[in-house]
Design a protein around this motif. Structure first.
Motif, short mmCIF file in Angstrom:
data_model
loop_
_atom_site.label_atom_id
_atom_site.label_comp_id
_atom_site.label_asym_id
_atom_site.label_seq_id
_atom_site.Cartn_x
_atom_site.Cartn_y
_atom_site.Cartn_z
N ALA A 72 1.00 4.12 -2.97
CA ALA A 72 0.75 5.53 -2.72
C ALA A 72 1.91 6.38 -3.23
O ALA A 72 1.70 7.47 -3.82
N THR A 113 1.62 6.49 -7.09
CA THR A 113 0.52 7.35 -7.55
C THR A 113 0.88 8.82 -7.38
O THR A 113 0.66 9.64 -8.29
N SER A 137 0.83 -1.21 0.00
CA SER A 137 0.00 0.00 0.00
C SER A 137 0.86 1.25 0.00
O SER A 137 0.57 2.23 -0.72
N THR A 138 1.91 1.25 0.81
CA THR A 138 2.81 2.40 0.86
C THR A 138 3.47 2.63 -0.49
O THR A 138 3.58 3.78 -0.97
#
Length: 428
Positions: A142, A145, A138-139
């Motif tokens: 992010a 993105t 997830s990190t």
């Protein structure tokens, strides 16, 4: 992160492990991934590069990566790249390690595959309960993105943590309908689907190789390993060793040399190669090269990249019974060979390991093994059968004495293998 060049590099040091986990460090160390940016002929160059590398999947099937890409491309654009981070084998840590320490390398490989087959999404599958792995992914997403480094949308999903849930047809079915059920696929050349669109499934290690080959070129990959089986592989070593963990080895490295990287407690009595659906290997074959053809010649396979050293203070038959019980419990529950055959096989192996006197036991076990082999919707039951058959061969002398009611002194010892908590107690 995209390169404006359609050419493929040809040199550079090649290793999967040891790269920074953060995006800035990743780019500083490896540079941008060569994604297309208006360049003509990029896809042809990329496909040619994969073909030249000889990369085969590192998730267990060993299917040529370039051919798998061609099947997905033929299914049409608009599909999904599925990153298989399930790693259902209890003794495997390599994909977890990559997703935690080098997540951008894996995601780069997924983006390259998406560009090559016109996919519109990248779905990363990390099982429930592995929150540290999911947090690292997830990190990384992010970061990508925020920096504009994810031209194809990346999303994380959390399927159930089950052995069969990582089988590629079961995984695509879960992504589509939240059902972890494998499909019968006699023709592996048929594209997988999510909805009406194609799906390309690769495990984390395979995609990491794709990203490295795209940067370093096929020659850097082929500088390692064998001509017919090139490159490096990540292998998780466990069992009776002092330093269990993940190592990166050249294909063709002798099995015993791989085990020695983790310092065995003593001379192993056998090695389990390929995972719980793999095969036991006797000391007579410890020098076998870790490569597809040599392993096949002794009835083994590299599988998902696992080598377990069985120490002298263990009963190979009881350890095999524990594995058989685990495999029976991990069935998807939709096929008779798994639902009925595997528990029966596990029970027979357990009785043999305990030294129960049963004149018809061995004949019954052999019959059940033959009845289950090749009859499942997926290869899960076949893997269990292969493991048991290899145990009956490698531990043949023990099997004979156990059948006479004279079990070895170690049959009731604590397991040297790794299982989830409910299985660790071992059914005896």
């Amino acid at each position: 992160m995209a390169s404006t060049s359609g050419t493929i590099p040809t040199t550079g040091r090649y290793r999967l492990l040891g790269h920074p986990a953060d995006l800035a460090g990743h780019l500083s160390t490896l540079g941008p991934v060569p994604l297309p940016s208006g360049s003509r002929g990029w896809r042809e160059a990329f496909v040619s590069m994969l073909e030249s590398s000889g990369l085969a999947g590192r998730g267990g099937g060993g299917f040529p990566t370039a051919i798998k890409l061609a099947v997905a491309h033929a299914a049409g654009s608009g599909g999904t790249i599925v990153v298989n981070g399930m790693e259902g084998e209890p003794s495997s840590d390599k994909d977890k390690l990559l997703l935690m320490r080098s997540p951008h390398l894996v995601l780069d490989g997924a983006q390259l595959m998406a560009a090559a087959c016109g996919a519109r999404s990248v779905v990363v599958c990390v099982p429930e309960g592995r929150d540290q792995v999911a947090s690292a992914v997830s990190t990384a997403m992010a970061e990508r993105t925020g920096a504009g480094c994810a031209p194809v949308h990346e999303v994380l999903v959390r399927p159930p943590d089950r052995f069969v849930a990582g089988e590629e047809s079961a995984l695509t079915r879960w992504v589509e309908a939240r059902q972890s059920l494998p499909s019968f696929r006699p023709d592996k050349g048929t594209a997988l689907k999510i909805g009406r669109k194609g799906a390309l499934v690769h495990n984390a290690e395979t995609l990491a190789h794709v990203a490295m080959i795209a940067r370093k070129g096929p020659d850097a990959f082929r500088a390692h390993g064998l001509v017919e089986d090139p490159g490096t592989s990540l292998v998780t070593i466990s069992g009776a060793v002092r330093h269990p963990g993940v190592v990166e080895v050249d294909r063709g490295t002798p099995l015993i040399d791989i085990v020695n990287r983790s310092t065995p407690d003593g001379p192993p009595q056998a090695l389990l190669v390929g995972g719980y659906g793999g095969a036991w290997v006797s000391p007579a074959h410890f020098t076998t090269p870790y490569a597809s053809l040599p392993l096949r010649a002794i009835g083994a396979t590299a599988g998902v990249g696992i080598v377990i050293a069985l120490g002298q203070e263990a009963c190979g038959l009881m350890e095999s019974a524990r594995i058989a019980h685990y495999m029976a419990g991990e069935s998807a529950g939709q096929c008779g060979p798994c639902v009925y055959g595997l528990p029966a096989i596990a029970g027979d192996v357990t009785r043999l390991a305990r030294g129960d006197i049963d004149p018809g036991l061995r004949a019954r076990l052999d019959r059940r093994l033959a009845e289950v082999m090749g009859r499942g919707a997926c290869r899960h039951p076949d893997g269990a059968v292969n493991m048991v058959r290899s145990a009956l061969g490698v531990f043949a002398s023990d099997a004979s004495s156990h059948a006479l009611g004279e079990p070895c002194a170690h049959w009731n010892n604590r397991s040297q293998l790794r299982f989830p908590p409910p299985v660790a107690a071992a059914r005896r």
